[in-house]
Scaffold this active site. Structure first.
Site, PDB file in Angstrom:
ATOM      1  N   GLU A 125      -2.720  12.578  19.670  1.00 47.72           N
ATOM      2  CA  GLU A 125      -3.110  13.143  18.371  1.00 47.72           C
ATOM      3  C   GLU A 125      -4.612  13.421  18.329  1.00 47.72           C
ATOM      4  O   GLU A 125      -5.049  14.471  17.839  1.00 47.72           O
ATOM      5  CB  GLU A 125      -2.709  12.163  17.270  1.00 47.72           C
ATOM      6  CG  GLU A 125      -3.080  12.541  15.868  1.00 47.72           C
ATOM      7  CD  GLU A 125      -2.747  11.414  14.888  1.00 47.72           C
ATOM      8  OE1 GLU A 125      -3.639  11.035  14.096  1.00 47.72           O
ATOM      9  OE2 GLU A 125      -1.607  10.917  14.921  1.00 47.72           O
ATOM     10  N   HIS A 136       0.822   7.948  21.372  1.00 50.84           N
ATOM     11  CA  HIS A 136       1.027   9.019  20.390  1.00 50.84           C
ATOM     12  C   HIS A 136      -0.285   9.319  19.665  1.00 50.84           C
ATOM     13  O   HIS A 136      -0.692  10.477  19.530  1.00 50.84           O
ATOM     14  CB  HIS A 136       2.107   8.598  19.380  1.00 50.84           C
ATOM     15  CG  HIS A 136       2.141   9.415  18.123  1.00 50.84           C
ATOM     16  ND1 HIS A 136       1.210   9.259  17.104  1.00 50.84           N
ATOM     17  CD2 HIS A 136       2.977  10.388  17.691  1.00 50.84           C
ATOM     18  CE1 HIS A 136       1.468  10.102  16.127  1.00 50.84           C
ATOM     19  NE2 HIS A 136       2.536  10.800  16.451  1.00 50.84           N
ATOM     20  N   ALA A 140       0.879  -1.172   0.000  1.00 53.24           N
ATOM     21  CA  ALA A 140       0.000   0.000   0.000  1.00 53.24           C
ATOM     22  C   ALA A 140       0.920   1.227   0.000  1.00 53.24           C
ATOM     23  O   ALA A 140       2.142   1.097  -0.032  1.00 53.24           O
ATOM     24  CB  ALA A 140      -0.917  -0.027   1.199  1.00 53.24           C
ATOM     25  N   SER A 162       5.063   6.596  12.487  1.00 54.56           N
ATOM     26  CA  SER A 162       4.146   7.732  12.385  1.00 54.56           C
ATOM     27  C   SER A 162       4.681   8.762  11.404  1.00 54.56           C
ATOM     28  O   SER A 162       5.878   8.992  11.312  1.00 54.56           O
ATOM     29  CB  SER A 162       3.942   8.393  13.745  1.00 54.56           C
ATOM     30  OG  SER A 162       3.083   9.514  13.622  1.00 54.56           O
ATOM     31  N   LYS A 207       3.300   4.077  20.379  1.00 53.50           N
ATOM     32  CA  LYS A 207       2.600   4.581  19.185  1.00 53.50           C
ATOM     33  C   LYS A 207       1.114   4.785  19.480  1.00 53.50           C
ATOM     34  O   LYS A 207       0.500   5.749  19.007  1.00 53.50           O
ATOM     35  CB  LYS A 207       2.788   3.605  18.018  1.00 53.50           C
ATOM     36  CG  LYS A 207       2.021   3.977  16.735  1.00 53.50           C
ATOM     37  CD  LYS A 207       2.363   5.373  16.232  1.00 53.50           C
ATOM     38  CE  LYS A 207       1.967   5.610  14.783  1.00 53.50           C
ATOM     39  NZ  LYS A 207       0.629   5.268  14.406  1.00 53.50           N
TER      40      LYS A 207
END
Length: 476
Positions: free
Chosen positions: A191, A187, A13, A130, A184
């Protein structure tokens, strides 16, 4: 085919393709495979043409193309697809080979997979990546964890392709098991809070001051030159200037107000509940997205439910400055909650997390990168055992000095009937955390009254529990 690739990547992808190109641009030879084999050929004939990238049409061919010890990175959808590829790869790999999961996997799955592949003599790395598509190509933030013995074998690659800030890569070993994916996850939770705070500021500027996109662009551009300097503020200022080719309107004005999510914010909230850490701002941000998704129901309700009229008569410039200072304070509270969760996870799972180092991982490449992250590093340098960022000398000065701005924003929003769930949560969090006494004594009395759940006393040592026969009947 001779063993020539430094690393292999499965999953072409956009994120996978860009990571491969990033590695190739830094001098590494990369083998690639995709479940839909035609994507391999299309990639090699397109973006990868002329690069040091080797295509494979089967997993055996893919594995055979890798140098020993083999490094295989999975960039596939989190969940079943990761387990499927692990199951297919393990018979083809040898002891000491590495499987790297670079997707947004749940850290508990990474804990399980780390143990699972170890039984085969293999090393597992669960790494958060990220930065989106652009970061994957130009330099993401990378948060690897798992079998530490694997780190020296991937460190040169990961630190070469990661974002660089002041000559330092935004990539460092995080800890064992699922620590990388946990970091993550937090994080992403931060966000969620950051994005919702910015959205609430936008709503206030639009509805209270009547600002149109060009003026909003100017405000956010100016804010990005100061202590709010960050990726999200930067892209927000750019969003306001984008026109819709079909209508000629500003694009933000034609986008439906229904936000989606992929689940990492929900995971953060669930883990915070399990560990007993109040990440209220992240939780409110998740619920704000859920509320936004109820678009049809909200539209129907707006026809019958009324709120106050908005009529602003104050100083516009002063109100914008109040919002700026309140946003910075609220942002600090959001990060304080995130790092408090990391702190509790480190204690619960016995992970040697370095909180200052984690702040440095987020300075570049990632979505929440911001100027003030070095302040977090400084705080943990001053006190590695800091329980909460709000207690650090720098952040304490900011939040105590600017709290009235946050109070004004929340009060003004309530007066005008504009929802600010995350700003409100930031204020409640600050006031709760600084409170010597909360009304939980009454809750414990109620619990003991109807359920004999006991309580502790202020005049006795902690850990001693008491029960009272309150008298009367709780049903009367």
């Amino acid at each position: 085919m001779s063993s020539q690739a430094d690393i292999g990547l499965i999953g072409l992808a956009v994120m996978g393709e860009n990571l491969v190109l990033n590695m190739a641009h830094h001098g590494f030879t990369v083998a690639v495979f995709n479940r839909t084999v035609s994507k391999v050929d299309a990639f090699l004939a397109g973006k990868a043409k002329g690069e040091s990238i080797v295509g494979a049409h089967s997993l055996p061919e893919f594995v055979a193309s890798l140098k020993r010890p083999r490094r295989v990175m999975l960039m596939v959808k989190a969940g079943e697809a990761v387990d499927d590829f692990i199951g297919q790869l393990t018979p083809l790999l040898e002891p000491g080979d590495m499987i790297i999961d670079g997707g947004n996997s749940y850290f508990r799955d990474t804990n399980r997979r780390t143990k699972q592949v170890a039984q085969k003599g293999l090393l597992f790395i669960g790494t958060g990546v990220s930065g989106g598509e652009e970061g994957a190509l130009k330099g993401p933030s990378i948060m690897p964890g798992g079998h530490e013995a694997a780190w020296p074998h991937v460190q040169p690659i990961f630190q070469s392709i990661a974002a660089q800030v002041d000559g330092t890569p935004c990539c460092e070993w995080v800890g064992p098991e699922g620590a990388g994916h946990f970091v993550k996850m937090v994080h992403n939770g931060i966000e969620y809070g950051d994005m919702q705070l910015i959205a609430e500021v936008y709503d206030l500027l639009r509805k209270v001051l009547g600002m149109q996109p060009p003026e909003l662009h100017e405000v956010f551009t100016e804010w990005n030159r100061g202590d709010l300097d960050s990726y999200l503020i930067e892209i927000t200022s750019r969003i306001f200037m984008q026109k819709d080719p079909a209508t000629g309107q500003y694009l933000v004005d034609v986008i439906l107000d229904a936000a989606e999510q992929k689940g990492t914010g929900k995971w953060t909230t669930e883990e915070a509940l399990d560990l007993g850490v109040p990440v209220t701002m992240i939780t409110e941000a998740v619920f704000a997205r859920i509320a936004s998704a109820q678009k049809d129901e909200r539209v129907a309700a707006s026809d019958v439910l009324r709120g106050p009229r908005v009529h602003f008569s104050g100083n516009r410039k002063a109100f914008v400055e109040t919002l700026r200072q309140a946003l910075y304070l609220a942002k600090i509270c959001s990060y304080a909650q995130g790092f408090a969760l990391l702190n509790q996870a480190a204690a619960e799972y016995k992970w040697p997390l370095n909180f200052g180092s984690i702040a440095m991982l987020w300075r570049g490449g990632c979505i929440i990168r911001a100027r003030f992250l070095h302040r977090i590093k400084d705080a943990f340098d001053r006190n590695p055992r800091l329980n909460n960022l709000l207690l650090d000398s720098y952040f304490r000065k900011i939040v105590t000095g600017r709290q009235n701005n946050l109070r004004r924003v929340v009060a003004q929003a309530a007066r005008y009937g504009i929802p600010v769930p995350v700003f409100g949560s930031a204020l409640a969090y600050y006031d709760s955390y600084r409170s010597h006494q909360l009304p939980a004594n009454l809750i414990q009395a109620q619990r003991d009254f109807f359920g004999a759940h006991t309580y502790e006393r202020i005049d006795k040592p902690r850990g001693e529990f008491f029960h009272t026969e309150w008298g009367g009947n709780s049903s009367q």
